[in-house]
Design a protein around this motif. Sequence first.
Motif, PDB file in Angstrom:
ATOM      1  N   ASP A 128      12.468   0.723   0.064  1.00  0.00           N
ATOM      2  CA  ASP A 128      11.595  -0.310   0.625  1.00  0.00           C
ATOM      3  C   ASP A 128      11.550  -0.214   2.148  1.00  0.00           C
ATOM      4  O   ASP A 128      10.483  -0.409   2.754  1.00  0.00           O
ATOM      5  CB  ASP A 128      12.085  -1.692   0.201  1.00  0.00           C
ATOM      6  CG  ASP A 128      11.705  -2.025  -1.230  1.00  0.00           C
ATOM      7  OD1 ASP A 128      10.535  -2.358  -1.467  1.00  0.00           O
ATOM      8  OD2 ASP A 128      12.573  -1.927  -2.111  1.00  0.00           O
ATOM      9  N   ASP A 130       8.207   0.407   4.358  1.00  0.00           N
ATOM     10  CA  ASP A 130       7.845  -0.481   5.469  1.00  0.00           C
ATOM     11  C   ASP A 130       7.764   0.290   6.788  1.00  0.00           C
ATOM     12  O   ASP A 130       6.965  -0.061   7.666  1.00  0.00           O
ATOM     13  CB  ASP A 130       8.867  -1.603   5.600  1.00  0.00           C
ATOM     14  CG  ASP A 130       8.831  -2.569   4.415  1.00  0.00           C
ATOM     15  OD1 ASP A 130       7.785  -2.655   3.752  1.00  0.00           O
ATOM     16  OD2 ASP A 130       9.857  -3.233   4.161  1.00  0.00           O
ATOM     17  N   LYS A 144       2.852  -2.187  -1.899  1.00  0.00           N
ATOM     18  CA  LYS A 144       3.225  -3.268  -0.975  1.00  0.00           C
ATOM     19  C   LYS A 144       2.106  -3.583   0.016  1.00  0.00           C
ATOM     20  O   LYS A 144       1.993  -4.708   0.500  1.00  0.00           O
ATOM     21  CB  LYS A 144       4.501  -2.885  -0.213  1.00  0.00           C
ATOM     22  CG  LYS A 144       5.725  -2.706  -1.099  1.00  0.00           C
ATOM     23  CD  LYS A 144       6.964  -2.369  -0.289  1.00  0.00           C
ATOM     24  CE  LYS A 144       7.470  -3.593   0.460  1.00  0.00           C
ATOM     25  NZ  LYS A 144       8.805  -3.349   1.079  1.00  0.00           N
ATOM     26  N   TYR A 145       1.307  -2.570   0.343  1.00  0.00           N
ATOM     27  CA  TYR A 145       0.244  -2.721   1.343  1.00  0.00           C
ATOM     28  C   TYR A 145      -1.064  -2.191   0.739  1.00  0.00           C
ATOM     29  O   TYR A 145      -1.629  -1.199   1.198  1.00  0.00           O
ATOM     30  CB  TYR A 145       0.594  -1.941   2.618  1.00  0.00           C
ATOM     31  CG  TYR A 145       1.894  -2.366   3.266  1.00  0.00           C
ATOM     32  CD1 TYR A 145       1.928  -3.358   4.242  1.00  0.00           C
ATOM     33  CD2 TYR A 145       3.108  -1.757   2.916  1.00  0.00           C
ATOM     34  CE1 TYR A 145       3.126  -3.736   4.849  1.00  0.00           C
ATOM     35  CE2 TYR A 145       4.304  -2.130   3.512  1.00  0.00           C
ATOM     36  CZ  TYR A 145       4.304  -3.121   4.468  1.00  0.00           C
ATOM     37  OH  TYR A 145       5.487  -3.496   5.073  1.00  0.00           O
TER      38      TYR A 145
END
Length: 348
Positions: A102, A106, A138-139
């Motif tokens: 993660d 990020d 996530k994005y």
Amino acid sequence: MGDSSDSLSIDMETPSLSGKEYVIETCYGHVSVSVYGDQDKPALVTYPDLALNHTSCFQGLLFCPEACSLLLHNFCIYHISPPGHELGAATISPDDPLLSVDDLADQIAEVLNYFGLDAVMCMGVTAGAYILTLFAMKYRQRVLGLILISPLCNAPSWTEWLYNKVLSNLLYYYGMCGVVKELLLKRYFSKEALGSSQVPESDAVQACKRLLDERQGLNVWRFLEAINGRRQDISNGLRKLLCCSLIFVGENSPFHFESLDMTSELDRRYSALVEVQACGSMVTEEQPHAMLIPMEYFLTGYGMYRPPKLSVSPRSTLSPICISPELLSPESMGLKLKPIKTRISLEV
């Protein structure tokens, strides 16, 4: 050549591959990014597999003139190296915290922010494919398309976890020793490429061996710990992706079954699988020519193409439509792409 002094010739037999290196400070430490091409073009972000960087993971693809022409005509390429995997990297301080998958996903978002990039195309190999897929989940608004080579999508099986633990211990205590290199080469390449007592190993394997010698064992160990520590099975969320996906996998890849499993979870209207025969995980190095026609079909859905001659390069924002119908046709693929086959169902 174009009018600007930093433009690239896309029809030369050996295209210019000079890039600019950036070292970017993020919340998760420094990360190295190599940028190739005109930064006014749409962005293609790459992420390599374990112990590799763009030189050892994507060089074969970009040394294929037609593929290089296709990619550099349409994109500016941003090669992100896992922390400590860039050329000439020193050993990361043991005081620096270990990063999770993660954290690495990020970190990609911070790299995009640094360059002022909004939505990008992504290309990743195995561990790098997992990181980029996790980033896309996530994005979602920041990823226009995924080109994944022998990707991971599940949490480690007990077999993979144990295998990685053995490799991790070897890296930690002995560094990039001969046994580690042999295990990594079996991860990347098919038996045909690795050779035997009667058949010499391929040029791609020899080049990869030399580049592995430059890796710092503890840096590779840190990336392996992140990958082996992944607990998230991302396959359940794949249908929520907003982008098209193109998956390549070598039939002799240790991750062949996982790539098939990942394809089965994706929306069939916006995904395609290409299996490359007599090939290991790293299709980009072992059989890069096999990627050309599927990528051409895939990028056609974004209004992109490989130019027959020099022309004005596209600079508009990518606008995905869907998977090209030709890519969804096993008959068409079979005629054009031997020794490649697909397992795409025409049902939607």
